[in-house]
Design a protein around this motif. Structure first.
Motif, mmCIF file in Angstrom:
data_model
loop_
_atom_site.group_PDB
_atom_site.id
_atom_site.type_symbol
_atom_site.label_atom_id
_atom_site.label_comp_id
_atom_site.label_asym_id
_atom_site.label_seq_id
_atom_site.Cartn_x
_atom_site.Cartn_y
_atom_site.Cartn_z
ATOM 1 N N ASP A 75 0.721 -1.323 -0.100
ATOM 2 C CA ASP A 75 0.069 -0.053 0.052
ATOM 3 C C ASP A 75 0.889 1.449 -0.035
ATOM 4 O O ASP A 75 0.494 2.452 -0.305
ATOM 5 C CB ASP A 75 -0.994 0.088 1.201
ATOM 6 N N VAL A 76 2.237 1.048 0.243
ATOM 7 C CA VAL A 76 3.031 2.302 0.268
ATOM 8 C C VAL A 76 4.090 2.254 -0.932
ATOM 9 O O VAL A 76 4.121 3.208 -1.588
ATOM 10 C CB VAL A 76 3.852 2.310 1.499
ATOM 11 N N TRP A 77 4.746 1.166 -1.215
ATOM 12 C CA TRP A 77 5.935 0.882 -2.150
ATOM 13 C C TRP A 77 5.432 0.180 -3.302
ATOM 14 O O TRP A 77 4.704 -0.809 -3.248
ATOM 15 C CB TRP A 77 6.937 0.253 -1.371
ATOM 16 N N PHE A 78 5.722 0.554 -4.456
ATOM 17 C CA PHE A 78 5.363 0.075 -5.945
ATOM 18 C C PHE A 78 6.410 0.368 -6.929
ATOM 19 O O PHE A 78 7.383 0.831 -6.533
ATOM 20 C CB PHE A 78 4.194 0.427 -6.278
ATOM 21 N N THR A 79 6.227 -0.270 -8.022
ATOM 22 C CA THR A 79 7.344 -0.181 -9.249
ATOM 23 C C THR A 79 6.507 -0.136 -10.414
ATOM 24 O O THR A 79 5.287 -0.351 -10.281
ATOM 25 C CB THR A 79 8.483 -1.169 -9.015
ATOM 26 N N THR A 80 7.035 0.133 -11.372
ATOM 27 C CA THR A 80 6.724 0.070 -12.505
ATOM 28 C C THR A 80 7.675 -0.676 -13.450
ATOM 29 O O THR A 80 8.851 -0.891 -13.085
ATOM 30 C CB THR A 80 6.247 1.446 -13.362
ATOM 31 N N PRO A 81 7.283 -1.281 -14.558
ATOM 32 C CA PRO A 81 7.995 -1.907 -15.563
ATOM 33 C C PRO A 81 9.486 -0.981 -15.955
ATOM 34 O O PRO A 81 10.436 -1.673 -16.223
ATOM 35 C CB PRO A 81 7.208 -2.342 -16.955
ATOM 36 N N HIS A 82 9.297 0.070 -15.921
ATOM 37 C CA HIS A 82 10.383 1.152 -16.294
ATOM 38 C C HIS A 82 11.447 0.997 -15.234
ATOM 39 O O HIS A 82 12.795 1.096 -15.667
ATOM 40 C CB HIS A 82 9.786 2.507 -16.231
ATOM 41 N N PHE A 83 11.356 0.634 -14.127
ATOM 42 C CA PHE A 83 12.271 0.169 -13.165
ATOM 43 C C PHE A 83 12.768 -1.202 -12.931
ATOM 44 O O PHE A 83 13.542 -1.509 -11.800
ATOM 45 C CB PHE A 83 11.859 1.088 -11.772
ATOM 46 N N ASP A 84 12.215 -2.108 -13.806
ATOM 47 C CA ASP A 84 12.631 -3.531 -13.476
ATOM 48 C C ASP A 84 14.265 -3.630 -13.591
ATOM 49 O O ASP A 84 14.803 -2.938 -14.445
ATOM 50 C CB ASP A 84 12.008 -4.290 -14.786
ATOM 51 N N GLY A 85 14.601 -4.320 -12.701
ATOM 52 C CA GLY A 85 16.264 -4.398 -12.783
ATOM 53 C C GLY A 85 16.930 -3.367 -11.949
ATOM 54 O O GLY A 85 18.201 -3.773 -11.980
ATOM 55 N N TYR A 86 16.373 -2.338 -11.620
ATOM 56 C CA TYR A 86 16.847 -1.478 -10.862
ATOM 57 C C TYR A 86 16.611 -1.330 -9.443
ATOM 58 O O TYR A 86 15.553 -1.631 -9.120
ATOM 59 C CB TYR A 86 16.561 -0.002 -11.624
ATOM 60 N N PRO A 87 17.468 -1.194 -8.518
ATOM 61 C CA PRO A 87 17.213 -0.994 -7.105
ATOM 62 C C PRO A 87 16.779 0.354 -6.772
ATOM 63 O O PRO A 87 17.337 1.090 -6.188
ATOM 64 C CB PRO A 87 18.719 -1.147 -6.395
ATOM 65 N N LEU A 88 15.412 0.454 -7.165
ATOM 66 C CA LEU A 88 14.899 1.768 -7.003
ATOM 67 C C LEU A 88 13.206 1.472 -6.708
ATOM 68 O O LEU A 88 12.633 0.497 -7.590
ATOM 69 C CB LEU A 88 14.906 2.622 -8.073
ATOM 70 N N VAL A 89 12.627 2.161 -5.955
ATOM 71 C CA VAL A 89 11.179 1.868 -5.727
ATOM 72 C C VAL A 89 10.441 3.296 -5.494
ATOM 73 O O VAL A 89 11.129 4.428 -5.345
ATOM 74 C CB VAL A 89 10.802 1.340 -4.188
ATOM 75 N N LEU A 90 9.338 3.298 -5.997
ATOM 76 C CA LEU A 90 8.400 4.418 -5.855
ATOM 77 C C LEU A 90 7.477 4.166 -4.296
ATOM 78 O O LEU A 90 7.109 3.122 -4.244
ATOM 79 C CB LEU A 90 7.631 4.492 -7.141
ATOM 80 N N GLY A 91 7.255 5.195 -4.064
ATOM 81 C CA GLY A 91 6.241 5.159 -2.776
ATOM 82 C C GLY A 91 5.318 6.448 -2.789
ATOM 83 O O GLY A 91 5.468 7.511 -3.232
ATOM 84 N N ARG A 92 4.212 6.042 -2.036
ATOM 85 C CA ARG A 92 3.067 6.947 -1.938
ATOM 86 C C ARG A 92 3.256 8.005 -0.627
ATOM 87 O O ARG A 92 3.367 7.495 0.419
ATOM 88 C CB ARG A 92 1.669 6.252 -1.748
ATOM 89 N N LEU A 93 3.899 9.110 -1.091
ATOM 90 C CA LEU A 93 4.147 9.956 0.306
ATOM 91 C C LEU A 93 3.110 10.030 1.321
ATOM 92 O O LEU A 93 3.508 10.197 2.414
ATOM 93 C CB LEU A 93 4.585 11.337 -0.462
ATOM 94 N N ASP A 94 2.019 10.158 0.841
ATOM 95 C CA ASP A 94 0.822 10.353 1.537
ATOM 96 C C ASP A 94 0.589 9.113 2.452
ATOM 97 O O ASP A 94 -0.212 8.982 3.493
ATOM 98 C CB ASP A 94 -0.425 10.810 1.002
ATOM 99 N N ALA A 95 1.108 7.966 2.347
ATOM 100 C CA ALA A 95 0.980 6.978 2.976
ATOM 101 C C ALA A 95 2.208 6.520 4.049
ATOM 102 O O ALA A 95 2.132 5.457 4.645
ATOM 103 C CB ALA A 95 0.762 5.537 2.250
ATOM 104 N N LEU A 96 3.229 7.435 3.972
ATOM 105 C CA LEU A 96 4.361 7.245 4.925
ATOM 106 C C LEU A 96 4.269 8.224 6.164
ATOM 107 O O LEU A 96 3.603 9.377 5.912
ATOM 108 C CB LEU A 96 5.574 7.691 4.103
#
Length: 129
Positions: A75-96
């Motif tokens: 519910d906080v962290w997710f990724t997209t195919p653009h970042f497959d293979g990269y040590p990078l995540v996207l997060g919902r700031l309002d959920a932190l």
């Protein structure tokens, strides 16, 4: 709920951090946390799970940590195919919460900071058990 002002405050406390106008924070020229507006392909891949607001992007230690974050707090962290293979995540700031945000921003800085700078900072800020 964390805000971009909290990101600015957290990142700004870390040594040799610079902020670019587009909400991107770097240590010695290496981005470690940033705003990542979703592209149409990202929105298509995420479907109904796509957040309305631009997510927080941050570098993490490795792909194992990425998988653990994605599994533990979907519910906080997710990724997209653009970042497959990269040590990078996207997060919902309002959920932190601000304290969790401070922890992940610091961890991202530690991942991207040069070794000597990271060692000096860790010597001054030993991890708590």
């Amino acid at each position: 709920m964390a805000t971009w002002a909290d990101v600015r405050r957290c990142a700004g406390t870390l040594p040799e951090t610079t902020e670019q106008p587009e909400r991107r924070w770097s240590v010695r020229g290496r981005a470690f946390v940033f705003e990542r507006p979703l592209r149409p392909a990202d929105r298509a891949a995420l479907g109904d799970r796509a957040p309305a607001d631009a997510p927080l992007g941050l570098w993490i230690e490795d792909l194992g940590v990425k998988e653990a974050l994605l599994a533990s707090e979907p519910d906080v962290w997710f990724t997209t195919p653009h970042f497959d293979g990269y040590p990078l995540v996207l997060g919902r700031l309002d959920a932190l919460e601000p304290d969790e945000l401070a922890e992940v921003v610091t961890d991202a800085w530690l991942v991207r900071a040069p070794v000597t700078l990271r060692r000096r900072w860790l010597a001054e800020h030993p991890p708590t058990p």
